[in-house]
Design a protein around this motif. Structure first.
Motif, mmCIF file in Angstrom:
data_model
loop_
_atom_site.group_PDB
_atom_site.id
_atom_site.type_symbol
_atom_site.label_atom_id
_atom_site.label_comp_id
_atom_site.label_asym_id
_atom_site.label_seq_id
_atom_site.Cartn_x
_atom_site.Cartn_y
_atom_site.Cartn_z
ATOM 1 N N PRO A 54 52.097 12.632 96.806
ATOM 2 C CA PRO A 54 52.658 11.704 97.784
ATOM 3 C C PRO A 54 52.738 10.266 97.264
ATOM 4 N N ILE A 55 53.304 9.418 98.113
ATOM 5 C CA ILE A 55 53.470 7.995 97.836
ATOM 6 C C ILE A 55 52.622 7.236 98.855
ATOM 7 N N GLU A 56 51.787 6.308 98.383
ATOM 8 C CA GLU A 56 51.003 5.490 99.308
ATOM 9 C C GLU A 56 51.693 4.151 99.475
ATOM 10 N N ILE A 57 51.960 3.803 100.725
ATOM 11 C CA ILE A 57 52.626 2.532 101.023
ATOM 12 C C ILE A 57 51.741 1.694 101.942
ATOM 13 N N SER A 58 52.039 0.419 101.976
ATOM 14 C CA SER A 58 51.387 -0.493 102.903
ATOM 15 C C SER A 58 52.437 -0.931 103.911
ATOM 16 N N VAL A 59 52.132 -0.715 105.187
ATOM 17 C CA VAL A 59 53.042 -1.108 106.265
ATOM 18 C C VAL A 59 52.195 -1.619 107.423
ATOM 19 N N LYS A 60 52.518 -2.815 107.915
ATOM 20 C CA LYS A 60 51.787 -3.430 109.024
ATOM 21 C C LYS A 60 50.277 -3.455 108.795
ATOM 22 N N ASN A 61 49.872 -3.863 107.613
ATOM 23 C CA ASN A 61 48.456 -4.031 107.246
ATOM 24 C C ASN A 61 47.632 -2.756 107.260
ATOM 25 N N TYR A 62 48.253 -1.616 107.053
ATOM 26 C CA TYR A 62 47.490 -0.388 106.844
ATOM 27 C C TYR A 62 48.187 0.464 105.798
ATOM 28 N N SER A 63 47.434 1.394 105.225
ATOM 29 C CA SER A 63 47.975 2.281 104.190
ATOM 30 C C SER A 63 48.453 3.568 104.824
ATOM 31 N N LEU A 64 49.566 4.066 104.318
ATOM 32 C CA LEU A 64 50.183 5.277 104.825
ATOM 33 C C LEU A 64 50.642 6.104 103.639
ATOM 34 N N SER A 65 50.329 7.384 103.641
ATOM 35 C CA SER A 65 50.786 8.276 102.570
ATOM 36 C C SER A 65 51.904 9.157 103.092
ATOM 37 N N LEU A 66 52.988 9.212 102.337
ATOM 38 C CA LEU A 66 54.150 10.014 102.708
ATOM 39 C C LEU A 66 54.521 10.951 101.575
ATOM 40 N N ARG A 67 55.001 12.114 101.925
ATOM 41 C CA ARG A 67 55.547 13.019 100.920
ATOM 42 C C ARG A 67 56.883 12.455 100.446
ATOM 43 N N LYS A 68 57.293 12.880 99.273
ATOM 44 C CA LYS A 68 58.527 12.357 98.686
ATOM 45 C C LYS A 68 59.739 12.652 99.576
ATOM 46 N N ASN A 69 59.786 13.858 100.172
ATOM 47 C CA ASN A 69 60.933 14.183 101.030
ATOM 48 C C ASN A 69 60.940 13.341 102.305
ATOM 49 N N GLU A 70 59.770 12.905 102.773
ATOM 50 C CA GLU A 70 59.706 12.001 103.921
ATOM 51 C C GLU A 70 60.172 10.602 103.519
ATOM 52 N N ALA A 71 59.792 10.172 102.327
ATOM 53 C CA ALA A 71 60.190 8.855 101.825
ATOM 54 C C ALA A 71 61.696 8.784 101.551
ATOM 55 N N ASP A 72 62.325 9.941 101.331
ATOM 56 C CA ASP A 72 63.778 9.982 101.122
ATOM 57 C C ASP A 72 64.555 9.552 102.360
#
Length: 79
Positions: A54-72
């Motif tokens: 997965p990909i870990e992103i920072s959004v609104k001051n928290y960390s979120l992990s998304l699968r690649k197909n979700e990030a697409d």
């Protein structure tokens, strides 16, 4: 000039703001919106797993992990 990229194509350290969430994502779109990934919010890529999923992103001051197909499904305006 800003560039539009899919979140799944961004590199670690890149930042931008959410431009659009694909309407074909269906229930995923609602889940992403509930988690704060709304148009205009700041987003940055923090980590990538060795194989890119997965990909870990920072959004609104928290960390979120998304699968690649979700990030697409997320278009980001990269600065």
């Amino acid at each position: 000039m800003p560039e539009i990229k899919l979140l799944s194509k961004m590199k670690v350290g890149e930042e931008g703001s959410v431009k659009n969430i694909s309407s074909k994502a269906g229930t995923l779109k609602k889940r992403l919106l509930d988690m704060g990934c709304v148009a205009g919010c700041k987003i940055s890529v923090k980590k990538l797993a060795p194989l890119g999923d997965p990909i870990e992103i920072s959004v609104k001051n928290y960390s979120l992990s998304l699968r690649k197909n979700e990030a697409d499904a997320i278009e980001v305006e990269v600065k």
